[in-house]
Design an enzyme around this catalytic site. Structure first.
Site, PDB file in Angstrom:
ATOM      1  N   LYS A   1      34.395  41.719  45.759  1.00 50.52           N
ATOM      2  CA  LYS A   1      34.516  41.879  47.211  1.00 50.52           C
ATOM      3  C   LYS A   1      33.156  42.199  47.830  1.00 50.52           C
ATOM      4  O   LYS A   1      32.760  41.599  48.836  1.00 50.52           O
ATOM      5  CB  LYS A   1      35.535  42.978  47.517  1.00 50.52           C
ATOM      6  CG  LYS A   1      35.863  43.145  48.980  1.00 50.52           C
ATOM      7  CD  LYS A   1      37.072  44.002  49.194  1.00 50.52           C
ATOM      8  CE  LYS A   1      36.909  45.431  48.734  1.00 50.52           C
ATOM      9  NZ  LYS A   1      37.083  45.708  47.322  1.00 50.52           N
TER      10      LYS A   1
ATOM     11  N   LYS B   1      33.930  50.758  36.140  1.00 50.84           N
ATOM     12  CA  LYS B   1      33.762  49.664  37.090  1.00 50.84           C
ATOM     13  C   LYS B   1      32.304  49.280  37.300  1.00 50.84           C
ATOM     14  O   LYS B   1      31.981  48.170  37.691  1.00 50.84           O
ATOM     15  CB  LYS B   1      34.411  50.055  38.433  1.00 50.84           C
ATOM     16  CG  LYS B   1      34.550  48.913  39.425  1.00 50.84           C
ATOM     17  CD  LYS B   1      35.415  49.348  40.596  1.00 50.84           C
ATOM     18  CE  LYS B   1      35.565  48.238  41.624  1.00 50.84           C
ATOM     19  NZ  LYS B   1      34.382  48.092  42.467  1.00 50.84           N
TER      20      LYS B   1
ATOM     21  N   THR C   1      30.227  41.607  46.438  1.00 47.37           N
ATOM     22  CA  THR C   1      29.409  40.416  46.203  1.00 47.37           C
ATOM     23  C   THR C   1      29.659  39.375  47.287  1.00 47.37           C
ATOM     24  O   THR C   1      28.723  38.769  47.827  1.00 47.37           O
ATOM     25  CB  THR C   1      29.727  39.826  44.819  1.00 47.37           C
ATOM     26  OG1 THR C   1      29.486  40.820  43.812  1.00 47.37           O
ATOM     27  CG2 THR C   1      28.876  38.603  44.525  1.00 47.37           C
TER      28      THR C   1
ATOM     29  N   ALA D   1      39.283  53.972  48.356  1.00 49.07           N
ATOM     30  CA  ALA D   1      40.443  53.474  49.105  1.00 49.07           C
ATOM     31  C   ALA D   1      41.766  53.797  48.423  1.00 49.07           C
ATOM     32  O   ALA D   1      42.813  53.732  49.059  1.00 49.07           O
ATOM     33  CB  ALA D   1      40.334  51.967  49.319  1.00 49.07           C
TER      34      ALA D   1
ATOM     35  N   ARG E   1      29.824  50.426  52.076  1.00 50.45           N
ATOM     36  CA  ARG E   1      29.905  51.816  51.624  1.00 50.45           C
ATOM     37  C   ARG E   1      28.830  52.091  50.575  1.00 50.45           C
ATOM     38  O   ARG E   1      28.335  51.175  49.924  1.00 50.45           O
ATOM     39  CB  ARG E   1      31.275  52.093  50.999  1.00 50.45           C
ATOM     40  CG  ARG E   1      32.429  52.044  51.963  1.00 50.45           C
ATOM     41  CD  ARG E   1      33.755  52.199  51.234  1.00 50.45           C
ATOM     42  NE  ARG E   1      33.964  51.119  50.277  1.00 50.45           N
ATOM     43  CZ  ARG E   1      34.826  51.155  49.266  1.00 50.45           C
ATOM     44  NH1 ARG E   1      35.560  52.233  49.077  1.00 50.45           N
ATOM     45  NH2 ARG E   1      34.961  50.132  48.460  1.00 50.45           N
TER      46      ARG E   1
ATOM     47  N   PHE F   1      34.155  31.386  39.289  1.00 49.14           N
ATOM     48  CA  PHE F   1      33.679  31.672  37.940  1.00 49.14           C
ATOM     49  C   PHE F   1      33.551  30.354  37.172  1.00 49.14           C
ATOM     50  O   PHE F   1      34.267  29.383  37.465  1.00 49.14           O
ATOM     51  CB  PHE F   1      34.642  32.613  37.204  1.00 49.14           C
ATOM     52  CG  PHE F   1      34.568  34.041  37.665  1.00 49.14           C
ATOM     53  CD1 PHE F   1      33.866  34.981  36.929  1.00 49.14           C
ATOM     54  CD2 PHE F   1      35.187  34.443  38.845  1.00 49.14           C
ATOM     55  CE1 PHE F   1      33.799  36.301  37.353  1.00 49.14           C
ATOM     56  CE2 PHE F   1      35.112  35.758  39.276  1.00 49.14           C
ATOM     57  CZ  PHE F   1      34.417  36.693  38.526  1.00 49.14           C
TER      58      PHE F   1
ATOM     59  N   TRP G   1      27.571  34.571  43.769  1.00 45.88           N
ATOM     60  CA  TRP G   1      27.058  35.287  42.603  1.00 45.88           C
ATOM     61  C   TRP G   1      25.937  34.483  41.953  1.00 45.88           C
ATOM     62  O   TRP G   1      24.892  35.031  41.594  1.00 45.88           O
ATOM     63  CB  TRP G   1      28.182  35.546  41.585  1.00 45.88           C
ATOM     64  CG  TRP G   1      27.754  36.451  40.463  1.00 45.88           C
ATOM     65  CD1 TRP G   1      27.879  37.802  40.402  1.00 45.88           C
ATOM     66  CD2 TRP G   1      27.122  36.047  39.225  1.00 45.88           C
ATOM     67  NE1 TRP G   1      27.360  38.280  39.215  1.00 45.88           N
ATOM     68  CE2 TRP G   1      26.899  37.225  38.484  1.00 45.88           C
ATOM     69  CE3 TRP G   1      26.731  34.824  38.689  1.00 45.88           C
ATOM     70  CZ2 TRP G   1      26.284  37.209  37.233  1.00 45.88           C
ATOM     71  CZ3 TRP G   1      26.117  34.807  37.443  1.00 45.88           C
ATOM     72  CH2 TRP G   1      25.904  35.990  36.719  1.00 45.88           C
TER      73      TRP G   1
ATOM     74  N   PHE H   1      39.156  48.150  47.425  1.00 44.28           N
ATOM     75  CA  PHE H   1      40.275  47.666  46.624  1.00 44.28           C
ATOM     76  C   PHE H   1      41.049  46.564  47.356  1.00 44.28           C
ATOM     77  O   PHE H   1      40.473  45.816  48.148  1.00 44.28           O
ATOM     78  CB  PHE H   1      41.174  48.815  46.186  1.00 44.28           C
ATOM     79  CG  PHE H   1      40.512  49.757  45.214  1.00 44.28           C
ATOM     80  CD1 PHE H   1      39.953  49.278  44.033  1.00 44.28           C
ATOM     81  CD2 PHE H   1      40.432  51.109  45.464  1.00 44.28           C
ATOM     82  CE1 PHE H   1      39.329  50.133  43.133  1.00 44.28           C
ATOM     83  CE2 PHE H   1      39.800  51.967  44.570  1.00 44.28           C
ATOM     84  CZ  PHE H   1      39.264  51.474  43.401  1.00 44.28           C
TER      85      PHE H   1
END
Length: 556
Positions: free
Chosen positions: A71, A105, A73, A273, A94, A381, A409, A301
């Site tokens: 998210k 994570k 990214t 969140a 954030r 991906f 990415w 999230f």
């Protein structure tokens, strides 16, 4: 393939003054933290208040796998794509917490060629905002215990102390502790607790405050305990507000950094969140709207948590009106929601995709309830197949959503142009009719029920006896008209992390309810969600190191 930190460390950063020039920010209005970080002065923020707002774009996601779905990214790459297209854009994010950074994570600076930098600084100490929040929180705790020790003039019932200490680290043994052991001079013995800093009410207050006056007014309202008559005792009663505000003076100012492609990014605040409201600061978002034509922000999230709180708490309080939502999904997360094990997510599996895509369907429906146009993007991906991608695209377009692949990415802003074009098309062709989900004046249980049934898809809500008792008490105290912040697992639409896809017919269990009076919302704890997380069996911390030249490795 290079790691995120290797890509970030090879980047050539602009001095932050040069980044600021693109937003016409005078150099005198930058408070420098080294070469590549700066805070925006209060004087500058006041000087732009009368400017017209740009467009506000929220980036959210489906329910994630434990690794996250990109998210941040996507947010960074979308901002870079706007810049490549000659648009004036700012990314408003954030700040990362040390908890997930050293846990499972990893960091929260984006990934690949869609990162905000300096990546190591952002993920570690940054400009000290979280330290200030932690210090202000623990100052209030120290003043509270000292007041009891020094004669307890306010008649605080030590069995009804609500305020918890905090630390920005996953440390499970601090969830439930006993303090005051030792000699008489060492304090009154009582049970105490720690929460992670990003779950502290101080974090929420900082992120919702408009200015110093508002910050102090909110700090004053914090309910720290009840006295022997059952009446609330506040931070103002303890005369803690001035000192706490002094600690938070600089933390209240938004931070300016840059992406790998030098797009400006305002990074400020960082409530989780799943246990808090999951949005960056109101101050940063409002400033970004005045500084650029397009502001890209995110909420933590899945959309069942971050987006719902962004709409029902942040936008409601701050008067914000989002113009579009980007909903991030991945093929692997959809197959994960279809019941496929993590180690098998790379193989093509249309059956699992069809089974798991109901999770995406529910999030689309949820976002459309708020009246905001939705663009779905697949964070691409290498293992995704054409058949899988085509299936998701058709699924989204059949539901009235624009669709685009995101390759940010691997390609940075260039890989986000297709998404940016769909967002621009949506902004031009579809009008936002944003409205919160519920009337904040409804009784607390009705607001909880509204979120649980309309957003999570629950059949009903059950309450422990303690939760029902707390709700009655809060409503009697005059807190019944506040919005609700649901604390829930991020991995499922339900309160059971193992119920993937689109569960139906389930009951949400609310086990505790308390008020964050300074933040201005009521918190409902569901399921087994913890306000102080723990570390996994093999924490990310074990792979982080620094060499003799001061170069950090292993951070991701």
């Amino acid at each position: 393939m290079k790691s995120d930190i290797e890509i970030a460390q090879e980047a050539v950063l602009w001095p932050i003054q040069k980044v600021a020039e693109h937003l016409d920010i005078p150099e005198d209005d930058l408070e420098l933290y080294g070469k590549y970080k700066a805070k925006l002065s209060d004087e500058y923020l006041k000087s732009i208040e009368d400017r017209k707002d740009g467009k506000l774009i929220l980036v959210t996601a489906i329910n994630p796998t434990p690794a996250g779905e990109g998210k941040t990214t996507t947010s960074v790459g979308l901002g870079e794509a706007f810049a490549k297209m000659g648009k004036k854009a700012v990314i408003a994010l954030r700040e990362p917490s040390l908890g997930p950074c050293f846990g499972i994570k990893g960091g929260a600076a984006g990934g690949g060629y869609a990162q905000v930098v300096p990546m190591e600084d952002l993920n570690l100490h940054f400009t000290g905002d979280f330290h200030a929040i932690t210090s202000a929180n623990n100052l209030l705790a120290a003043l509270l215990d000292n007041h009891i020790q020094q004669g307890n003039a306010l008649g605080i019932d030590s069995r009804q102390i609500l305020w918890k200490r905090c630390e920005d680290m996953n440390d499970r043994v601090l969830r439930n502790i006993v303090v005051g052991l030792g000699a008489k001079a060492d304090g009154v013995v009582r049970e105490d607790h720690f929460v992670i800093t990003v779950a502290s009410e101080i974090m929420a207050i900082l992120c919702l405050a408009d200015d110093m006056d508002d910050l102090k007014a909110r700090l004053a309202k914090i309910v720290v305990a009840y006295n022997y008559q059952g009446e609330p005792v506040t931070a103002a009663d303890l005369k803690a507000v001035g000192a706490m505000a002094a600690l938070l003076k600089d933390a209240l100012k938004p931070n300016l950094i840059q992406t790998l492609e030098h797009t400006p990014a305002i990074v400020h605040g960082g409530p989780f969140a799943n246990i808090a409201h999951g949005c960056n600061s109101v101050r940063a978002t409002k400033a970004a709207l005045k500084m650029a034509d397009y502001t890209i922000t995110e909420a933590g999230f899945g959309a069942d948590l971050g987006a719902e709180k962004f709409f029902d708490i942040k936008c409601r309080m701050a008067g914000l009106k989002p113009d579009a939502v980007v909903l991030v999904a991945t093929i692997r997360a959809l197959k994960y929601n279809g019941g496929i094990a993590k180690e098998d997510l790379s193989a093509e599996n249309l059956d699992a995709l069809k089974k798991g895509i109901v999770n995406l369907e529910k999030h689309i429906e949820n976002l459309q309830q708020f009246g905001v146009p939705v663009v779905v993007t697949l964070n691409s991906f290498l293992t995704d197949t054409e058949a899988e991608t085509n299936f998701v695209q058709q699924f989204c377009e059949e539901r009235g959503c624009e669709f685009a692949l995101s390759n940010v990415w691997a390609q940075g802003g260039e890989g986000g142009i297709a998404l940016a074009e769909k967002v621009l098309k949506t902004l031009e062709e579809k009008e936002s009719h944003f409205a919160p989900l519920y009337d904040e004046n409804l009784p607390i249980k009705e607001k909880i029920g509204c979120i649980a049934t309309k957003i999570y898809g629950a059949a009903s809500v059950s309450y422990t006896a303690e939760a029902s008792r707390q709700i009655r008490k809060l409503e009697e105290m005059g807190f019944g008209n506040l919005p609700v912040c649901m604390a829930k697992t991020q991995y499922s639409l339900s309160d059971n992390a193992k119920l993937l896809g689109r569960p139906e017919g389930f009951t949400i269990t609310v086990r505790d309810v308390y008020v964050s009076a300074g933040a201005g919302f009521v918190v409902a704890l569901t399921g087994a969600v913890m306000t102080m997380p723990g570390l996994p069996k093999v924490p990310a911390a074990v792979n982080i190191d620094v060499d003799e030249n001061g170069k950090i490795t292993g951070l991701f």
